[in-house]
Design a protein around this motif. Structure first.
Motif, mmCIF file in Angstrom:
data_model
loop_
_atom_site.group_PDB
_atom_site.id
_atom_site.type_symbol
_atom_site.label_atom_id
_atom_site.label_comp_id
_atom_site.label_asym_id
_atom_site.label_seq_id
_atom_site.Cartn_x
_atom_site.Cartn_y
_atom_site.Cartn_z
ATOM 1 N N VAL A 207 0.602 -1.335 0.007
ATOM 2 C CA VAL A 207 0.148 0.044 0.244
ATOM 3 C C VAL A 207 0.945 1.292 0.071
ATOM 4 C CG1 VAL A 207 -1.913 -1.179 1.315
ATOM 5 C CG2 VAL A 207 -0.028 0.158 2.527
ATOM 6 N N GLU A 208 0.145 2.451 -0.420
ATOM 7 C CA GLU A 208 0.950 3.486 -0.305
ATOM 8 C C GLU A 208 0.915 4.092 1.201
ATOM 9 O OE1 GLU A 208 2.636 5.122 -2.766
ATOM 10 O OE2 GLU A 208 2.154 3.578 -4.083
ATOM 11 N N ALA A 209 1.790 4.899 1.854
ATOM 12 C CA ALA A 209 1.870 5.284 2.865
ATOM 13 C C ALA A 209 2.357 6.833 3.145
ATOM 14 C CB ALA A 209 2.288 4.590 3.982
ATOM 15 N N VAL A 210 2.208 7.771 3.989
ATOM 16 C CA VAL A 210 2.913 8.810 4.542
ATOM 17 C C VAL A 210 2.970 8.808 5.982
ATOM 18 C CG1 VAL A 210 0.956 10.063 3.974
ATOM 19 C CG2 VAL A 210 3.281 11.106 3.939
ATOM 20 N N GLN A 211 3.911 9.399 6.702
ATOM 21 C CA GLN A 211 3.784 9.761 8.043
ATOM 22 C C GLN A 211 3.010 11.103 8.212
ATOM 23 O OE1 GLN A 211 7.518 9.595 10.341
ATOM 24 N NE2 GLN A 211 6.657 11.402 11.402
ATOM 25 N N ILE A 212 2.230 11.101 9.129
ATOM 26 C CA ILE A 212 1.248 12.176 9.252
ATOM 27 C C ILE A 212 1.389 12.913 10.706
ATOM 28 C CG2 ILE A 212 -0.568 11.364 7.634
ATOM 29 C CD1 ILE A 212 -1.996 10.746 9.952
ATOM 30 N N ALA A 213 2.124 12.220 11.620
ATOM 31 C CA ALA A 213 2.359 12.864 12.883
ATOM 32 C C ALA A 213 3.392 11.997 13.511
ATOM 33 C CB ALA A 213 0.933 12.900 13.763
ATOM 34 N N ALA A 214 3.997 12.545 14.770
ATOM 35 C CA ALA A 214 4.862 12.045 15.725
ATOM 36 C C ALA A 214 4.615 12.677 16.796
ATOM 37 C CB ALA A 214 6.298 12.156 14.932
ATOM 38 N N TYR A 215 4.802 11.913 18.040
ATOM 39 C CA TYR A 215 4.495 12.291 19.441
ATOM 40 C C TYR A 215 5.402 11.791 20.289
ATOM 41 C CZ TYR A 215 0.058 13.930 17.142
ATOM 42 O OH TYR A 215 -0.841 14.352 16.413
ATOM 43 N N ARG A 216 5.799 12.766 21.279
ATOM 44 C CA ARG A 216 6.723 12.297 22.354
ATOM 45 C C ARG A 216 5.695 11.388 23.453
ATOM 46 N NH1 ARG A 216 10.688 16.596 25.220
ATOM 47 N NH2 ARG A 216 11.428 14.508 26.011
ATOM 48 N N GLN A 217 6.359 10.504 24.066
ATOM 49 C CA GLN A 217 5.626 9.722 25.028
ATOM 50 C C GLN A 217 5.841 10.440 26.399
ATOM 51 O OE1 GLN A 217 5.721 5.315 24.730
ATOM 52 N NE2 GLN A 217 7.304 5.763 23.023
ATOM 53 N N ARG B 8 -7.330 3.915 -4.695
ATOM 54 C CA ARG B 8 -8.510 4.742 -3.999
ATOM 55 C C ARG B 8 -7.741 6.272 -3.810
ATOM 56 N NH1 ARG B 8 -12.878 3.213 -5.281
ATOM 57 N NH2 ARG B 8 -13.857 4.187 -3.397
ATOM 58 N N GLN B 9 -6.413 6.580 -4.331
ATOM 59 C CA GLN B 9 -6.015 7.636 -4.190
ATOM 60 C C GLN B 9 -6.869 8.752 -4.349
ATOM 61 O OE1 GLN B 9 -1.598 7.930 -4.928
ATOM 62 N NE2 GLN B 9 -2.169 9.606 -6.067
ATOM 63 N N SER B 10 -7.640 8.786 -5.604
ATOM 64 C CA SER B 10 -8.452 9.947 -5.954
ATOM 65 C C SER B 10 -9.410 10.282 -4.949
ATOM 66 C CB SER B 10 -9.121 9.730 -7.253
ATOM 67 O OG SER B 10 -9.881 8.607 -7.223
ATOM 68 N N LEU B 11 -10.025 9.137 -4.188
ATOM 69 C CA LEU B 11 -11.016 9.321 -3.182
ATOM 70 C C LEU B 11 -10.432 10.024 -1.815
ATOM 71 C CD1 LEU B 11 -14.013 8.994 -2.682
ATOM 72 C CD2 LEU B 11 -13.313 6.558 -1.653
#
Length: 287
Positions: free
Chosen positions: A156-166, A272-275
């Motif tokens: 599948v295609e993927a991209v990182q959208i967020a990163a949070y400290r614990q 489903r990229q267009s959606l």
């Protein structure tokens, strides 16, 4: 007749219903045809495609890899047909289906969902864990999956959208609550509220605390960031969660030095990229 001839709406719809129920009797009833007729349809489809589409495991029927791919293709075809009809009749924009965990839905992607809703898009949500979200995505049941920790596979295609400290969530009267930051060794001896064994966050936490030679005790095991924090508020123990999680009055979230950030990924199938393009725009990513 070849495989292309059989990949028509009737054959695809029949297989999609069968794949959903994994039961010939139930699927035939949904399709309003006889069970032998459904057997014949799927047998012809399998022969024309040159691939087995399902197999028996005792009394259970399971899809083969080819069957899983065909089921996803069938669902994509049905979704595209629905979208075309809505556009033809000037209906609202097509619904986007998102598979994600409760924490991601509440604290990571709430605002993007709100924004596309304001644009007139309908959102259908599948609340599930990482494995369930990826399964829904590859099966064509979800258009977008949001998962934590490691990125998904190359299918599948993927991209990182967020990163949070614990952060360590504790009562604001706890001695550690006055710190701006703590280290893993400061957790030594604490009673922790943690996810159940086998959850991705629990596995990563067990490994990190073991590597740091930290001794701790299980105060309780619950699933979901909100329940982890809720039990801390009840005085059960402390917990470690993502920094995006909002803590109620009376609790303090202290960043932990020595634990990796928890990363979130948005994943989608190329078909489903267009959606999902508008939603990816809200994440700051333009495919």
């Amino acid at each position: 007749m070849d495989g292309r001839d059989l990949l028509e709406p009737d054959a695809l719809r029949s297989f999609a219903v069968f794949a959903e129920h994994r039961n010939f009797t139930t699927a035939a009833a949904v399709l309003h045809i006889s069970q032998p007729s459904l057997h014949v349809k799927i047998r012809k489809l399998s022969a024309a495609l040159g691939a087995e589409l399902y197999e028996r495991d005792g009394r259970r029927l399971t899809l083969t890899a080819a069957g899983e791919r065909l089921a996803a293709f069938a669902l994509d075809s049905r979704r595209r047909a629905d979208e075309f009809l809505r556009e033809l009749h000037q209906d609202t924009a097509p619904t986007v289906t998102i598979a994600a965990g409760r924490g991601a839905l509440r604290w990571v992607i709430a605002e993007p969902i709100r924004q596309i809703g304001r644009q007139g898009r309908r959102v259908h949500v599948i609340t599930t864990n990482r494995d369930g979200a990826l399964s829904a995505l590859t099966a064509g049941q979800a258009d977008l999956a949001v998962i934590a920790h490691d990125p998904p596979g190359r299918q599948v295609e993927a991209v990182q959208i967020a990163a949070y400290r614990q952060v360590l969530v504790i009562d604001d009267g706890h001695p550690l609550a006055t710190r701006r930051q703590i280290r893993l060794r400061d957790i030594d001896g604490l009673d922790l509220v943690v996810p159940p064994v086998g959850r991705a966050h629990r596995r990563a936490l067990d490994r990190a605390l073991l590597d740091a030679d930290v001794t701790w005790q299980v105060a309780a095991e619950v699933d979901g960031w909100d329940l982890l924090v809720h039990l801390v508020a009840l005085g059960v123990g402390a917990t470690i969660v993502n920094g995006c999680v909002e803590v109620p009055d009376g609790l303090r979230a202290v960043p932990i030095h020595g634990l990796p950030k928890i990363r979130y990924w948005a994943a989608w199938r190329p078909q489903r990229q267009s959606l999902v393009r508008d939603l990816l725009d809200q994440f700051g990513h333009r495919p």
